[in-house]
Write an enzyme that holds these catalytic residues in place. Sequence first.
Site, short mmCIF file in Angstrom:
data_model
loop_
_atom_site.label_atom_id
_atom_site.label_comp_id
_atom_site.label_asym_id
_atom_site.label_seq_id
_atom_site.Cartn_x
_atom_site.Cartn_y
_atom_site.Cartn_z
N ASP A 45 0.84 -1.20 0.00
CA ASP A 45 0.00 0.00 0.00
C ASP A 45 0.87 1.25 0.00
O ASP A 45 0.36 2.37 -0.08
CB ASP A 45 -1.00 0.01 1.15
CG ASP A 45 -0.35 -0.09 2.53
OD1 ASP A 45 0.88 -0.13 2.62
OD2 ASP A 45 -1.12 -0.13 3.52
N SER A 46 2.19 1.06 0.01
CA SER A 46 3.13 2.16 -0.23
C SER A 46 2.87 2.81 -1.59
O SER A 46 3.32 3.93 -1.84
CB SER A 46 4.57 1.64 -0.18
OG SER A 46 4.74 0.48 -0.99
N ASP A 84 -0.62 -6.30 0.29
CA ASP A 84 -1.05 -5.62 1.50
C ASP A 84 -2.57 -5.53 1.58
O ASP A 84 -3.25 -5.24 0.58
CB ASP A 84 -0.51 -4.18 1.52
CG ASP A 84 0.86 -4.08 2.17
OD1 ASP A 84 1.28 -5.05 2.84
OD2 ASP A 84 1.52 -3.04 2.00
N LYS A 112 -0.71 -9.54 3.49
CA LYS A 112 0.00 -8.98 4.64
C LYS A 112 -0.92 -8.06 5.42
O LYS A 112 -1.62 -7.23 4.83
CB LYS A 112 1.25 -8.21 4.20
CG LYS A 112 2.03 -7.58 5.37
CD LYS A 112 3.44 -7.18 4.97
CE LYS A 112 3.50 -5.96 4.07
NZ LYS A 112 3.00 -4.72 4.75
N GLU A 114 -1.19 -5.53 8.99
CA GLU A 114 -0.42 -4.79 9.98
C GLU A 114 -1.08 -4.90 11.36
O GLU A 114 -2.29 -4.76 11.47
CB GLU A 114 -0.33 -3.30 9.60
CG GLU A 114 0.44 -3.04 8.32
CD GLU A 114 0.58 -1.55 8.04
OE1 GLU A 114 0.30 -0.74 8.94
OE2 GLU A 114 0.99 -1.20 6.92
N GLU A 181 9.39 -3.95 10.74
CA GLU A 181 9.81 -2.65 10.20
C GLU A 181 10.27 -1.73 11.31
O GLU A 181 9.57 -1.53 12.31
CB GLU A 181 8.66 -2.00 9.43
CG GLU A 181 9.03 -0.64 8.84
CD GLU A 181 8.00 -0.07 7.89
OE1 GLU A 181 8.20 1.07 7.43
OE2 GLU A 181 6.99 -0.74 7.61
#
Length: 266
Positions: A45-46, A84, A112, A114, A181
């Site tokens: 999602d970057s 993501d 993925k 978070e 991270e």
Amino acid sequence: MPAITLTTLQSLKQKGEKITMLTCYDATFAHACNQAGVEVLLVGDSLGMVLQGHDSTLPVTTAEMAYHVACVKRGNQDALILADMAFMANATLEQSLNNSALLMKAGAHMVKVEGAVWLAESIRAMTERGIPVCAHMGLTPQTVNVLGGYKVQGRNENQARQMRADAIALEQAGAAMLLLECVPSELAAEITHAVKIPVIGIGAGSDTDGQVLVLHDMLGLSLTGRVPKFVKNFMTGQPDIQSALSAYVTEVKAVSFPATEHGFSA
């Protein structure tokens, strides 16, 4: 190279060979990363920041994520595609299942998410239904407003103890991989040795099982001019992008990247 699967990644961890991962958002770069031998393509999602120009990842939608996953799939041959989950796409168990299914149908091999130990229920449910999950811990960009900015996580002993416990709990819940991270290198090493699943680092030192960088960062491209400490510009000294991608793979495999200066202390 043969198609990369979770079994491949598990074998690399057991053999002590580093895993290479880069973010990727389109077919052309998927092909280039394949040619360089990158094992995992992270459709991150970057893209909200490096492609769309937002100041965070929060505006990215599940539909946009699925679109870019499909683009990457068309250019990919051998790499494992990790996608993501968008901000709030896993706020409830039902949303977790529905949105992860959309990403898998678009071409992802794994999703993925978070968070921390609160993810255990959804990770268990997704895994039981055939959706492999990577748990992203430490600095989680989707919660940047709660964290008060992009800060290293796990520097005090209470945080570190909780992160170690959460990592083990998420493995037990079924997580097939962890991504750490901006975590102190020593803590990242401890977590890597405490779990049996592969651990990928970004700003987490060289003792994790593999490394990931944002594609645009490692090619020296930046909208803001701010370069995170853990980034290395692999275009330096290289004649073209393909050579830079290959240099990244070579240095990660040789454990010459990341160097000490790319990591954080407690």
